[in-house]
Structures are given as structure tokens and as C-alpha cells.
Write a protein that holds these residues in place. Structure first.
Motif, PDB file in Angstrom:
ATOM      1  N   VAL A   1      -3.521   0.917 -10.747  1.00  0.00           N
ATOM      2  CA  VAL A   1      -4.999  -0.167 -10.833  1.00  0.00           C
ATOM      3  C   VAL A   1      -5.562   0.421  -9.793  1.00  0.00           C
ATOM      4  O   VAL A   1      -7.684   0.279 -10.106  1.00  0.00           O
ATOM      5  N   TRP A   2      -5.575   1.298  -8.585  1.00  0.00           N
ATOM      6  CA  TRP A   2      -6.257   1.544  -7.206  1.00  0.00           C
ATOM      7  C   TRP A   2      -5.945   3.012  -7.288  1.00  0.00           C
ATOM      8  O   TRP A   2      -6.930   3.091  -6.543  1.00  0.00           O
ATOM      9  N   ARG A   3      -5.397   3.574  -7.749  1.00  0.00           N
ATOM     10  CA  ARG A   3      -5.590   4.804  -6.840  1.00  0.00           C
ATOM     11  C   ARG A   3      -6.607   5.702  -7.487  1.00  0.00           C
ATOM     12  O   ARG A   3      -6.688   6.840  -6.467  1.00  0.00           O
ATOM     13  N   LEU A   4      -7.463   5.564  -7.925  1.00  0.00           N
ATOM     14  CA  LEU A   4      -8.350   6.297  -8.212  1.00  0.00           C
ATOM     15  C   LEU A   4      -9.618   5.903  -7.607  1.00  0.00           C
ATOM     16  O   LEU A   4     -10.501   6.923  -6.905  1.00  0.00           O
TER      17      LEU A   4
ATOM     18  N   PHE B   1       0.887  -0.661  -0.162  1.00  0.00           N
ATOM     19  CA  PHE B   1      -0.160   0.320   0.263  1.00  0.00           C
ATOM     20  C   PHE B   1       1.033   1.289  -0.132  1.00  0.00           C
ATOM     21  O   PHE B   1       0.794   2.210  -0.835  1.00  0.00           O
ATOM     22  N   TRP B   2       1.796   1.238   0.963  1.00  0.00           N
ATOM     23  CA  TRP B   2       2.891   2.484   0.615  1.00  0.00           C
ATOM     24  C   TRP B   2       3.252   2.743   0.150  1.00  0.00           C
ATOM     25  O   TRP B   2       3.489   4.177  -0.062  1.00  0.00           O
ATOM     26  N   HIS B   3       3.937   1.938  -0.874  1.00  0.00           N
ATOM     27  CA  HIS B   3       5.056   2.196  -1.878  1.00  0.00           C
ATOM     28  C   HIS B   3       4.228   2.069  -3.213  1.00  0.00           C
ATOM     29  O   HIS B   3       4.540   2.141  -4.476  1.00  0.00           O
ATOM     30  N   GLY B   4       2.726   1.811  -3.444  1.00  0.00           N
ATOM     31  CA  GLY B   4       2.168   1.715  -4.100  1.00  0.00           C
ATOM     32  C   GLY B   4       1.781   1.221  -5.475  1.00  0.00           C
ATOM     33  O   GLY B   4       2.293   0.543  -6.453  1.00  0.00           O
TER      34      GLY B   4
ATOM     35  N   ALA C   1       4.285  10.180  -4.055  1.00  0.00           N
ATOM     36  CA  ALA C   1       5.145  11.804  -3.545  1.00  0.00           C
ATOM     37  C   ALA C   1       5.668   9.421  -3.022  1.00  0.00           C
ATOM     38  O   ALA C   1       7.158   9.800  -3.836  1.00  0.00           O
ATOM     39  N   ASN C   2       5.803   9.151  -2.083  1.00  0.00           N
ATOM     40  CA  ASN C   2       6.687   7.998  -2.341  1.00  0.00           C
ATOM     41  C   ASN C   2       7.055   7.445  -3.269  1.00  0.00           C
ATOM     42  O   ASN C   2       8.245   7.088  -2.879  1.00  0.00           O
ATOM     43  N   ARG C   3       6.413   7.230  -3.643  1.00  0.00           N
ATOM     44  CA  ARG C   3       6.665   6.234  -5.496  1.00  0.00           C
ATOM     45  C   ARG C   3       7.921   6.897  -6.370  1.00  0.00           C
ATOM     46  O   ARG C   3       8.879   6.943  -6.256  1.00  0.00           O
ATOM     47  N   ARG C   4       7.679   8.532  -6.220  1.00  0.00           N
ATOM     48  CA  ARG C   4       8.300   9.483  -6.656  1.00  0.00           C
ATOM     49  C   ARG C   4       9.786   9.307  -5.496  1.00  0.00           C
ATOM     50  O   ARG C   4      10.935   9.420  -6.011  1.00  0.00           O
ATOM     51  N   ARG C   5       9.651   9.516  -4.532  1.00  0.00           N
ATOM     52  CA  ARG C   5      11.050  10.022  -3.455  1.00  0.00           C
ATOM     53  C   ARG C   5      11.726   8.549  -4.226  1.00  0.00           C
ATOM     54  O   ARG C   5      13.011   7.877  -3.546  1.00  0.00           O
ATOM     55  N   ASP C   6      10.671   6.580  -3.738  1.00  0.00           N
ATOM     56  CA  ASP C   6      11.817   5.756  -4.146  1.00  0.00           C
ATOM     57  C   ASP C   6      12.145   5.997  -5.405  1.00  0.00           C
ATOM     58  O   ASP C   6      12.986   5.402  -4.994  1.00  0.00           O
ATOM     59  N   MET C   7      11.980   6.234  -6.259  1.00  0.00           N
ATOM     60  CA  MET C   7      12.336   6.189  -7.664  1.00  0.00           C
ATOM     61  C   MET C   7      13.659   7.110  -7.704  1.00  0.00           C
ATOM     62  O   MET C   7      14.818   6.473  -7.858  1.00  0.00           O
ATOM     63  N   ARG C   8      13.497   8.848  -7.131  1.00  0.00           N
ATOM     64  CA  ARG C   8      14.924   9.215  -6.947  1.00  0.00           C
ATOM     65  C   ARG C   8      16.071   8.202  -6.012  1.00  0.00           C
ATOM     66  O   ARG C   8      17.183   8.667  -6.115  1.00  0.00           O
TER      67      ARG C   8
ATOM     68  N   TRP D   1      -4.451  11.199  -0.132  1.00  0.00           N
ATOM     69  CA  TRP D   1      -4.021   9.932   0.541  1.00  0.00           C
ATOM     70  C   TRP D   1      -2.905   8.871  -1.379  1.00  0.00           C
ATOM     71  O   TRP D   1      -1.952   8.472  -1.202  1.00  0.00           O
ATOM     72  N   GLU D   2      -3.452   9.194  -1.980  1.00  0.00           N
ATOM     73  CA  GLU D   2      -3.351   9.417  -4.230  1.00  0.00           C
ATOM     74  C   GLU D   2      -2.066  10.726  -3.524  1.00  0.00           C
ATOM     75  O   GLU D   2      -1.053   9.956  -4.419  1.00  0.00           O
ATOM     76  N   ALA D   3      -1.818  11.298  -3.368  1.00  0.00           N
ATOM     77  CA  ALA D   3      -0.875  12.361  -2.977  1.00  0.00           C
ATOM     78  C   ALA D   3       0.287  12.249  -2.392  1.00  0.00           C
ATOM     79  O   ALA D   3       1.564  11.795  -2.933  1.00  0.00           O
ATOM     80  N   LYS D   4      -0.374  11.668  -1.766  1.00  0.00           N
ATOM     81  CA  LYS D   4       1.107  11.117  -0.346  1.00  0.00           C
ATOM     82  C   LYS D   4       1.413   9.886  -1.261  1.00  0.00           C
ATOM     83  O   LYS D   4       2.371   9.080  -0.923  1.00  0.00           O
ATOM     84  N   ILE D   5       0.557   8.455  -1.692  1.00  0.00           N
ATOM     85  CA  ILE D   5       1.506   7.437  -2.442  1.00  0.00           C
ATOM     86  C   ILE D   5       2.538   7.603  -3.268  1.00  0.00           C
ATOM     87  O   ILE D   5       3.764   7.363  -3.514  1.00  0.00           O
TER      88      ILE D   5
END
Length: 145
Positions: A71-74, A63-66, A86-93, A80-84
Motif C-alpha cells: 500500500v505504501w511502498r511507492l 515500518f521496518w517489517h513492512g 529485503a527485511n520482508r524476504r528475510r522474515d519469510m525465510r 528504503w523500498e529495497a531495505k524493507i
């Protein structure tokens, strides 16, 4: 769910030393591998670090890292969509920063560890066995994930 109930529930979710992390660490200790945890000097503070082999392991919650986020963001509220996201972008960076520094990054998803802990352990052990894989320009030459 009331805001107070949700807040109480969310406060119980751990950021480190989660059950999946502890399971993988236990498996690695049984295989007699030495490692460090949550190293603050590395981008993203990897959950498990093998310094000599330059392998950084992240054990990510679905959940936290998406996991399969598109598939389920909507189904989520905007917050919560923005939070997750942001987590995914931070993980990629952080992934990119580690790779540029010559590290091999292994990402283990929570559902993978639950389904087949042995396969996850094998992925980590294989990455550690291969050790650092620097190319002529100092970059890692292959990506494993």
C-alpha cells in the motif's frame, strides 16, 4: 531533512529491546511464563522463545517489517523500498526455516500490541499451551500467524 539529521535520528532506533518487545515480555512475566529472548541459535533470532513448547515470537515494527507494504511502498525512495523488501524476504525465510524445524511462529505487529496487548498476550499463551505440533514428517501441521 539533512543527511546528518536523518542519520542522528536513525541511530536512535533500536534493533532489540524495543518498547513493544518489552511490553510483551512484561505481560508474559506477569502471567508467570518462563521464556528466553533473542536466541542466536534460532533463525531470525526470535524476540521471545519458549523452548519446551517450541514457540518463537517475533514482535515486528510496522515500518521496518513492512506491515501492508504494497500500500505504501511507492512513497519511499528506492533505497528504503529495497531495505524493507529485503527485511520482508528475510522474515519469510526465517519463518519457513523455523516451521520446517517444528517450531510454531507467532508474529505480533507493533500496531496490534498497541491496540490490544491482552489479545496479543492471549495469542502467545495459546500457542505455548498447545506446545509443539509435529506431523509425521516432522513438520508443523498448522500455521498460526
Amino acid at each position: 531533512m539533512s543527511p546528518a539529521t536523518r542519520s542522528a535520528l536513525m541511530s536512535r532506533i533500536r534493533g532489540k529491546d524495543t518498547a513493544p518487545e518489552l511490553l510483551l515480555a512484561r505481560l508474559l512475566r506477569r502471567s508467570r511464563k518462563r521464556f528466553q529472548v533473542h536466541q542466536r541459535d534460532l533463525p531470525g533470532r526470535p524476540d521471545i522463545v519458549f523452548r519446551r513448547a517450541k514457540v518463537a515470537v517475533f514482535v515486528d515494527g510496522d515500518f521496518w517489517h513492512g506491515w501492508r507494504f504494497p500500500v505504501w511502498r511507492l512513497k519511499l525512495s528506492e533505497k528504503w523500498e529495497a531495505k524493507i523488501e529485503a527485511n520482508r524476504r528475510r522474515d519469510m525465510r526465517n519463518h519457513a526455516r523455523l516451521r520446517r524445524a517444528g517450531w510454531t511462529v507467532v508474529r505480533i505487529w507493533e500496531h496490534q500490541l498497541k491496540a490490544d496487548p491482552g489479545a496479543c498476550l492471549l495469542r502467545v499463551l495459546m500457542a505455548v499451551e498447545e506446545g509443539p505440533r509435529d506431523g509425521p514428517d516432522g513438520l508443523v501441521t498448522s500455521q498460526r500467524q
